[in-house]
Design an enzyme around this catalytic site. Structure first.
Site, mmCIF file in Angstrom:
data_model
loop_
_atom_site.group_PDB
_atom_site.id
_atom_site.type_symbol
_atom_site.label_atom_id
_atom_site.label_comp_id
_atom_site.label_asym_id
_atom_site.label_seq_id
_atom_site.Cartn_x
_atom_site.Cartn_y
_atom_site.Cartn_z
ATOM 1 N N LYS A 180 -6.966 0.760 12.584
ATOM 2 C CA LYS A 180 -6.901 -0.552 11.933
ATOM 3 C C LYS A 180 -5.603 -0.556 11.119
ATOM 4 O O LYS A 180 -5.541 -0.004 10.033
ATOM 5 C CB LYS A 180 -8.118 -0.704 11.006
ATOM 6 C CG LYS A 180 -8.550 -2.111 10.682
ATOM 7 C CD LYS A 180 -7.527 -2.993 10.003
ATOM 8 C CE LYS A 180 -7.317 -2.686 8.533
ATOM 9 N NZ LYS A 180 -6.168 -3.442 7.972
ATOM 10 N N GLY A 233 -2.744 4.545 1.936
ATOM 11 C CA GLY A 233 -2.691 3.252 1.256
ATOM 12 C C GLY A 233 -2.786 3.454 -0.237
ATOM 13 O O GLY A 233 -2.433 4.524 -0.760
ATOM 14 N N SER A 234 -3.301 2.445 -0.918
ATOM 15 C CA SER A 234 -3.335 2.503 -2.378
ATOM 16 C C SER A 234 -4.443 3.445 -2.856
ATOM 17 O O SER A 234 -5.424 3.703 -2.151
ATOM 18 C CB SER A 234 -3.589 1.099 -2.939
ATOM 19 O OG SER A 234 -4.865 0.660 -2.518
ATOM 20 N N GLY A 238 -8.186 3.975 -1.445
ATOM 21 C CA GLY A 238 -8.499 5.353 -1.053
ATOM 22 C C GLY A 238 -9.774 5.852 -1.713
ATOM 23 O O GLY A 238 -10.591 6.552 -1.094
ATOM 24 N N GLU A 255 -4.038 9.763 1.735
ATOM 25 C CA GLU A 255 -2.669 9.854 1.236
ATOM 26 C C GLU A 255 -2.406 8.549 0.512
ATOM 27 O O GLU A 255 -2.406 7.478 1.108
ATOM 28 C CB GLU A 255 -1.702 10.076 2.398
ATOM 29 C CG GLU A 255 -0.403 10.745 1.978
ATOM 30 C CD GLU A 255 0.630 9.741 1.576
ATOM 31 O OE1 GLU A 255 1.030 8.955 2.440
ATOM 32 O OE2 GLU A 255 1.043 9.735 0.397
ATOM 33 N N CYS A 289 5.774 5.618 -0.664
ATOM 34 C CA CYS A 289 4.925 6.418 -1.560
ATOM 35 C C CYS A 289 5.733 7.544 -2.189
ATOM 36 O O CYS A 289 5.366 8.071 -3.228
ATOM 37 C CB CYS A 289 3.677 6.927 -0.860
ATOM 38 S SG CYS A 289 3.890 7.246 0.857
ATOM 39 N N GLU A 390 2.202 3.221 -10.729
ATOM 40 C CA GLU A 390 2.967 2.992 -9.510
ATOM 41 C C GLU A 390 3.294 1.506 -9.394
ATOM 42 O O GLU A 390 2.402 0.662 -9.446
ATOM 43 C CB GLU A 390 2.164 3.435 -8.280
ATOM 44 C CG GLU A 390 2.987 3.324 -7.016
ATOM 45 C CD GLU A 390 2.248 3.805 -5.778
ATOM 46 O OE1 GLU A 390 1.094 3.405 -5.591
ATOM 47 O OE2 GLU A 390 2.836 4.577 -4.999
#
Ligand code: ADP
Length: 522
Positions: A180, A233-234, A238, A255, A289, A390
């Site tokens: 996805k 992703g974020s 996650g 990750e 990232c 972030e």
């Protein structure tokens, strides 16, 4: 300059066929450099589509797992050859949907090429271990076994590289896949899967469902026939993915975010450090990232560094990534632009000194896209939100420090732990940094970006739970947090000093065997 192309209607790929979402709904893929340009229309999938895709992958697994790995490898090898031939077109498609300059999207496609060849090679190297048994006439060994259907959820910032990091290792080991991709960049995954099909992948081995995270990602993660999940992703998403996997003890690779730092010591080659900070901080408009959103500079060289860095950043050319002159492309979407603008206001309210940028870029054609000026805040305190959170945009915080120990403290005082870098000519400092920086990746005299596919990639703390896409060891002996990658340039290693031996850091997280040196001659 931007080419005008007719938008295409795309479909999910399930059980070897292109099919519409059962809901009949769709969403748009738009060019962030010019949001009036529609790149494509994709199906908005839901639970039913995910169920179909997982069923197909489960059915295909029965045969795919038994295909000899070297035969699986031949398919991957053919896919890599096609990727090479189409590299330029794939890069252009990616720039149109993601925005980063062509020089960067070519690199993204190249990572997919490298990973595909690399994993094709692994088809003849899926080693296990044999060990002596303590009993007579008994043999003992470990072998690699595929897990089954793996669910892959990918982000928009590396639209082809990251899907390839996840798909290729899964396939070569004999797993089948449902992916996805991010809703902002579905076309690059479409292109990658199209190539795998052309390379001869059997029906059902790879399936794609497009759509929004909660509607199509969440059911994939939770599906009882999905044996393992890999997510990039974020950190917020996650955490959700990790929680969804926990009840059934589903292996889940994560990750997530980063708040990466470049440390510039007083003996650093400043020219090198400035170039590193420019591309570490502003490459991909800061949307990596591994982006260096913090640059800590020794007070002895702080003033000079700031002046030269600011001058260099003011000269960066913002624009459409298809224009070969462009150095900084747009942000991915309006939400991301709003987030960046919000953090600029936060920085100002925290009384950090705004030195460069600080505004949406909207002169001329830039008004058609989600552009933001590269922005530098100076004299930032490590506790400020712009030094802790972030931002995922072109905003760099400069932090002055007095000593090496203070720099390490600043570096480690964040909740993330992906990538860090130190610029120094002192090899002892370089080695201490490699040992004591609490990140999955450490660079010496190179920016925080630029992972190579054969090195472990992943982070500690809130960044993640281990390296991605790596097959160096059989599963029985691998430890999720046991790997770091370290890259240095010759500049650090040419200094003659005694080198302290490294075997393990104080948390015993890595041993000598796990230290990789990549000598790049700059
Ligand atoms: P970003 O905010 O940078 O887009 P996200 O973590 O939201 O990062 O997105 C990364 C990937 O996770 C995308 O493919 C997105 O669709 C997917 N995603 C978002 N929410 C969920 C969710 N609840 N469950 C599973 N996947 C999700």
């Amino acid at each position: 300059m931007a080419t005008v192309a007719v938008p295409k209607f795309h479909k999910n790929f399930i059980n070897g066929e292109w099919v519409e979402a059962r809901s009949g709904r769709s969403f748009e893929d738009r060019n962030p450099a010019n949001f009036s340009e529609l790149v494509g229309i994709f199906p908005a999938s839901t639970q039913q589509d995910v169920n179909d895709a997982v069923d197909a992958a489960k059915w295909a697994f029965a045969k795919w797992r038994l295909m000899p790995a070297p035969r699986r490898a031949e398919i991957l090898y053919r896919a890599a050859e096609i990727l090479v031939k189409r590299k330029e077109d794939l890069a252009r498609d990616m720039t149109r949907e993601m925005g980063k300059p062509l020089s960067e999207t070519r690199g993204d496609v190249q990572e997919a090429i490298d990973m595909t060849y690399y994993m094709a090679g692994e088809g003849r190297r899926l080693f296990g271990q044999t060990v002596p048994s303590e009993l007579p006439n008994k043999s003992a060994m470990s072998v690699r076994d595929p897990l089954g259907v793996v669910g892959l959820i990918t982000p928009w910032n590396f639209p082809m590289a990251i899907p390839s990091w996840k798909i290729m290792p899964a396939l070569i080991c004999g797993n089948t896949v449902v992916i996805k991709p991010a809703e902002d960049t579905p076309l690059s995954t479409h292109n990658l899967v199209q190539i795998l099909i052309e390379a001869g992948l059997p029906v059902g081995v790879v399936n794609v469902v497009y759509g929004m995270g909660p509607e199509s990602g969440a059911p994939l993660v939770a599906h009882e026939d999905v044996a393992a999940v890999s997510f990039t992703g974020s950190t917020e998403t996650g955490r959700f993915v990790s929680q969804a996997c926990a009840p059934s003890f589903k292996p889940c690779h994560l990750e997530m975010g980063g708040k990466n730092i470049i440390i510039v010591m007083d003996d650093a080659n400043l020219e090198l450090a400035i170039e590193g900070a420019v591309w570490g901080g502003f490459g991909t408009s800061g949307q990596r990232c591994t982006a260096a959103s913090r640059v800590a500079v020794h007070k002895k060289v702080y003033r000079e560094f700031l002046d030269r860095f600011a001058q260099r950043v003011r000269s960066l050319r913002i624009g459409d990534g298809l224009d070969p002159e462009t150095e900084i492309g747009p942000l991915i979407n309006e939400t991301q632009l709003q987030t960046v603008m919000k953090y600029v206001e936060i920085g100002k309210s925290e009384l950090a000194r705004l030195v460069v940028g600080g505004h949406r870029a909207e002169s001329g054609n830039l008004a058609k896209g989600w552009f933001h000026e590269p922005t530098i805040f100076a004299d930032v305190h490590p506790a400020m939100r712009i030094a802790q959170e972030e931002i995922f945009g072109p905003v760099v915080a400069l932090l002055p420090f007095d000593s090496f120990d203070e720099a390490l403290d600043i570096a480690n005082q964040v909740k993330y732990g992906l990538s860090a870098s130190i610029y120094t000519r002192d090899v002892n400092q370089a080695y201490r940094a490699m040992r004591d920086l609490e990140t999955g990746i450490v660079y010496v005299n190179a920016p925080t970006i630029g992972a190579e596919i054969q090195l472990p990639f992943g982070g500690t703390k809130n960044t993640g739970n281990g390296a991605t896409a790596r097959l160096e060891r059989p599963p029985s002996t691998s430890t999720p947090n046991g790997r770091r990658s370290i890259s240095t340039t010759q500049t650090a290693c040419s200094v003659r000093r005694s080198i302290p031996p490294i075997t393990a850091d104080r948390k015993n997280r890595f041993v000598g065997l796990d230290v990789f040196f990549c000598f790049r001659d700059l």
